[in-house]
Design a protein around this motif. Structure first.
Motif, PDB file in Angstrom:
ATOM      1  N   GLU A   8       0.814  -1.212   0.000  1.00  0.00           N
ATOM      2  CA  GLU A   8       0.000   0.000   0.000  1.00  0.00           C
ATOM      3  C   GLU A   8       0.848   1.263   0.000  1.00  0.00           C
ATOM      4  N   ALA A   9       1.900   1.315   0.819  1.00  0.00           N
ATOM      5  CA  ALA A   9       2.711   2.533   0.880  1.00  0.00           C
ATOM      6  C   ALA A   9       3.331   2.842  -0.475  1.00  0.00           C
ATOM      7  N   THR A  10       3.864   1.823  -1.129  1.00  0.00           N
ATOM      8  CA  THR A  10       4.468   2.035  -2.454  1.00  0.00           C
ATOM      9  C   THR A  10       3.410   2.417  -3.477  1.00  0.00           C
ATOM     10  N   ALA A  11       2.255   1.767  -3.393  1.00  0.00           N
ATOM     11  CA  ALA A  11       1.172   2.097  -4.329  1.00  0.00           C
ATOM     12  C   ALA A  11       0.769   3.559  -4.175  1.00  0.00           C
ATOM     13  N   ARG A  12       0.718   4.062  -2.954  1.00  0.00           N
ATOM     14  CA  ARG A  12       0.306   5.452  -2.736  1.00  0.00           C
ATOM     15  C   ARG A  12       1.379   6.438  -3.195  1.00  0.00           C
ATOM     16  N   GLU A  13       2.632   6.024  -3.178  1.00  0.00           N
ATOM     17  CA  GLU A  13       3.672   6.894  -3.737  1.00  0.00           C
ATOM     18  C   GLU A  13       3.422   7.119  -5.226  1.00  0.00           C
ATOM     19  N   GLN A  14       2.913   6.060  -5.889  1.00  0.00           N
ATOM     20  CA  GLN A  14       2.632   6.156  -7.315  1.00  0.00           C
ATOM     21  C   GLN A  14       1.295   6.823  -7.591  1.00  0.00           C
ATOM     22  N   ASN A  15       0.337   6.603  -6.700  1.00  0.00           N
ATOM     23  CA  ASN A  15      -1.037   7.048  -6.936  1.00  0.00           C
ATOM     24  C   ASN A  15      -1.683   7.352  -5.581  1.00  0.00           C
ATOM     25  N   PRO A  16      -1.542   8.573  -5.078  1.00  0.00           N
ATOM     26  CA  PRO A  16      -2.020   8.907  -3.723  1.00  0.00           C
ATOM     27  C   PRO A  16      -3.508   8.656  -3.508  1.00  0.00           C
ATOM     28  N   ASP A  17      -4.291   8.699  -4.574  1.00  0.00           N
ATOM     29  CA  ASP A  17      -5.740   8.574  -4.427  1.00  0.00           C
ATOM     30  C   ASP A  17      -6.257   7.154  -4.623  1.00  0.00           C
ATOM     31  N   VAL A  18      -5.370   6.192  -4.833  1.00  0.00           N
ATOM     32  CA  VAL A  18      -5.835   4.846  -5.148  1.00  0.00           C
ATOM     33  C   VAL A  18      -6.559   4.229  -3.955  1.00  0.00           C
ATOM     34  N   LEU A  19      -7.608   3.491  -4.244  1.00  0.00           N
ATOM     35  CA  LEU A  19      -8.332   2.723  -3.229  1.00  0.00           C
ATOM     36  C   LEU A  19      -7.651   1.363  -3.134  1.00  0.00           C
ATOM     37  N   TYR A  20      -7.053   1.068  -1.996  1.00  0.00           N
ATOM     38  CA  TYR A  20      -6.229  -0.143  -1.847  1.00  0.00           C
ATOM     39  C   TYR A  20      -6.981  -1.172  -1.015  1.00  0.00           C
ATOM     40  N   TYR A  21      -7.213  -2.354  -1.609  1.00  0.00           N
ATOM     41  CA  TYR A  21      -8.042  -3.391  -0.978  1.00  0.00           C
ATOM     42  C   TYR A  21      -7.189  -4.630  -0.722  1.00  0.00           C
ATOM     43  N   ASP A  22      -7.099  -5.009   0.559  1.00  0.00           N
ATOM     44  CA  ASP A  22      -6.346  -6.192   0.980  1.00  0.00           C
ATOM     45  C   ASP A  22      -7.332  -7.319   1.289  1.00  0.00           C
ATOM     46  N   VAL A  23      -7.263  -8.382   0.510  1.00  0.00           N
ATOM     47  CA  VAL A  23      -8.091  -9.576   0.734  1.00  0.00           C
ATOM     48  C   VAL A  23      -7.170 -10.652   1.304  1.00  0.00           C
ATOM     49  N   ASN A  24      -7.470 -11.117   2.519  1.00  0.00           N
ATOM     50  CA  ASN A  24      -6.588 -12.093   3.153  1.00  0.00           C
ATOM     51  C   ASN A  24      -7.405 -13.179   3.829  1.00  0.00           C
ATOM     52  N   ALA A  25      -6.743 -14.052   4.549  1.00  0.00           N
ATOM     53  CA  ALA A  25      -7.431 -15.200   5.137  1.00  0.00           C
ATOM     54  C   ALA A  25      -7.877 -14.933   6.570  1.00  0.00           C
ATOM     55  N   PHE A  26      -6.927 -14.594   7.439  1.00  0.00           N
ATOM     56  CA  PHE A  26      -7.229 -14.422   8.862  1.00  0.00           C
ATOM     57  C   PHE A  26      -6.788 -13.056   9.382  1.00  0.00           C
ATOM     58  N   GLY A  27      -6.620 -12.089   8.494  1.00  0.00           N
ATOM     59  CA  GLY A  27      -6.236 -10.760   8.910  1.00  0.00           C
ATOM     60  C   GLY A  27      -4.741 -10.537   8.846  1.00  0.00           C
ATOM     61  N   THR A  28      -4.339  -9.306   9.149  1.00  0.00           N
ATOM     62  CA  THR A  28      -2.938  -8.917   9.059  1.00  0.00           C
ATOM     63  C   THR A  28      -2.292  -8.741  10.425  1.00  0.00           C
ATOM     64  N   GLY A  29      -3.014  -9.030  11.496  1.00  0.00           N
ATOM     65  CA  GLY A  29      -2.468  -8.886  12.838  1.00  0.00           C
ATOM     66  C   GLY A  29      -1.521 -10.016  13.191  1.00  0.00           C
ATOM     67  N   PRO A  30      -0.865  -9.912  14.349  1.00  0.00           N
ATOM     68  CA  PRO A  30       0.129 -10.924  14.725  1.00  0.00           C
ATOM     69  C   PRO A  30      -0.459 -12.319  14.919  1.00  0.00           C
ATOM     70  N   VAL A  31      -1.729 -12.430  15.241  1.00  0.00           N
ATOM     71  CA  VAL A  31      -2.336 -13.749  15.429  1.00  0.00           C
ATOM     72  C   VAL A  31      -2.680 -14.400  14.100  1.00  0.00           C
ATOM     73  N   GLY A  32      -3.263 -13.642  13.202  1.00  0.00           N
ATOM     74  CA  GLY A  32      -3.797 -14.249  11.988  1.00  0.00           C
ATOM     75  C   GLY A  32      -2.915 -14.201  10.769  1.00  0.00           C
ATOM     76  N   ARG A  33      -1.910 -13.346  10.753  1.00  0.00           N
ATOM     77  CA  ARG A  33      -1.198 -13.073   9.508  1.00  0.00           C
ATOM     78  C   ARG A  33      -0.501 -14.289   8.912  1.00  0.00           C
ATOM     79  N   ASP A  34      -0.034 -15.203   9.744  1.00  0.00           N
ATOM     80  CA  ASP A  34       0.720 -16.347   9.224  1.00  0.00           C
ATOM     81  C   ASP A  34      -0.125 -17.600   9.033  1.00  0.00           C
ATOM     82  N   ARG A  35      -1.426 -17.501   9.282  1.00  0.00           N
ATOM     83  CA  ARG A  35      -2.281 -18.670   9.098  1.00  0.00           C
ATOM     84  C   ARG A  35      -2.602 -18.847   7.622  1.00  0.00           C
ATOM     85  N   PRO A  36      -2.410 -20.054   7.085  1.00  0.00           N
ATOM     86  CA  PRO A  36      -2.769 -20.287   5.681  1.00  0.00           C
ATOM     87  C   PRO A  36      -4.285 -20.233   5.510  1.00  0.00           C
TER      88      PRO A  36
END
Length: 400
Positions: free
Chosen positions: A108-136
């Protein structure tokens, strides 16, 4: 008239498999220019079983309406191409494991450097926090985690996966709905920058009222087979030539059911007086009613129940459902490249949405998209030579 409210909106889709691509397919059918970015080997969905003319039906469906580009994100020049596409896009969708998009250079940070107004959507499995990020995370893993598999099936059966990919498909629907909501909010001066949906969020939304019950009581929902633990009779019953589903969740419908099946005396049975009583004694109720239905045909039972105003219908195989008069009347299938695909579930002014284009071949639109985002013909040729992008070979000329 086509319903294309997203004409002029560009979406770049870095997702794989089903969830994210299904969401972007919906956006494509609503008019968005969706650029599907695939690795050199192609998205896994291309190679799933169930191919028609060498192309999986999954890919035909979730890829419909998109432009296909092959980019090797392991190559620096491939990342250059990806960022050029992001610069011209309104929405970025990506479903890489948490941290991977940042590592390869399209976070997201790099994408915003290229396009500050872009809508950035993260689709994941169990979230990006320390508990869920590494779960397949794949659909069945999330069904298993969220209790869906444990509550599905009959009491004496092992955990059972809900056969349709309900978590993946449900997530795709949330992706499309949330993008639409965010674009509407932006249009009203309420900017939204970052969106996220986890497969586990979708799973919990699918079992919302059961989840609240489990949270409050600490107890596991009972398996109900074909039924539902909130009411009875509300399940399948065996007939002499197959099965029917009877849906009689209210007191009024229960009384009509009993009379229609010739067991009106059950209405006064203490075990079946109220919805709560019938639910508590649903197995006894099932056994009692089955003693009636198994000696009658499906059509006889459906006719008797229908005459009494009780919702009832046959339990069909999918091969029967797709050939039914209902499917024909609803125009369930709309052909794409000669293949019948299930249309999206809306009618606009009485008309279904036609497929805007077929699912792209691997890298089919690479050259066109790169030209759109500013690459010269010479640079496009150089990128192909480097192997950071690819296109299908041009058709061979026939010899005279």
């Amino acid at each position: 008239m086509s319903l294309l409210p997203l004409e002029g909106v560009r979406v770049v889709d870095f997702c794989s498999n089903i969830a994210g691509p299904f969401g972007s397919m919906i956006l494509a059918q609503l008019g968005a220019d969706v650029i599907k970015v695939e690795p050199p080997a192609g998205d896994d969905s291309r190679y799933y079983a169930g191919a028609v003319d060498g192309v999986s039906t999954v890919h035909r469906y979730v890829g419909a309406g998109k432009r296909g580009v092959v980019v090797d994100l392991k190559a620096p020049s491939g990342v250059e191409v990806a960022l050029a596409i992001i610069r011209t896009s309104d929405v970025v969708l990506q479903s890489m494991r948490p941290g991977v998009a940042d590592r390869v250079g399209i976070g997201e940070a790099t994408a915003r450097e290229q396009n500050p107004d872009v809508l950035y959507y993260d689709v994941n499995a169990f979230g990006t926090g320390p508990v869920g990020r590494d779960r397949p995370g794949y659909d069945p893993l999330v069904q298993a985690f969220s209790g869906i598999m444990e509550m599905t099936g009959h009491e004496d059966s092992p955990p059972t996966r809900c056969a349709p990919s309900v978590v993946d498909l449900g997530t795709g629907q949330w992706v499309a709905l949330t993008v639409l909501a965010a674009l509407m909010a932006r249009g009203r001066g309420r900017p939204v920058a970052t969106l996220e949906t986890a497969l586990v969020d979708t799973a919990f939304s699918l079992v919302a009222y059961q989840a609240t019950g489990a949270k409050v009581t600490g107890t596991r929902p009972p398996r109900a087979g074909s039924g539902n633990p909130i009411a009875a009779p509300y399940q399948c019953f065996e007939c002499s030539d197959g099965w029917i589903l009877v849906a009689a969740p209210s007191q009024r419908l229960w009384e009509r059911t009993a009379k229609a099946l010739g067991v009106g005396e059950l209405v006064a049975d203490p075990r079946f007086l109220t919805t709560t009583d019938r639910t508590r004694h649903r197995h006894a109720l099932e056994d009692t009613l089955t003693e009636v239905t198994r000696h009658a045909t499906m059509q006889d039972c459906i006719d008797r129940l229908g005459a009494a105003g009780v919702p009832a219908g046959p339990v069909q195989g999918l091969e029967e459902a797709v050939e039914s008069e209902v499917a024909q009347e609803r125009g369930t299938f709309v052909r794409s490249d000669g293949v019948p695909l299930v249309r999206l579930p809306w009618l606009a002014d009485g008309e279904p949405a036609a497929w805007r284009s077929t699912a792209p071949g691997l890298g089919e639109h690479t050259r066109g998209v790169l030209a759109d985002v500013g690459f010269s013909a010479d640079r496009i040729d150089a990128l192909h030579a480097e192997g950071s992008v690819s296109s299908p070979p041009p058709p061979s000329e026939e010899l005279p």
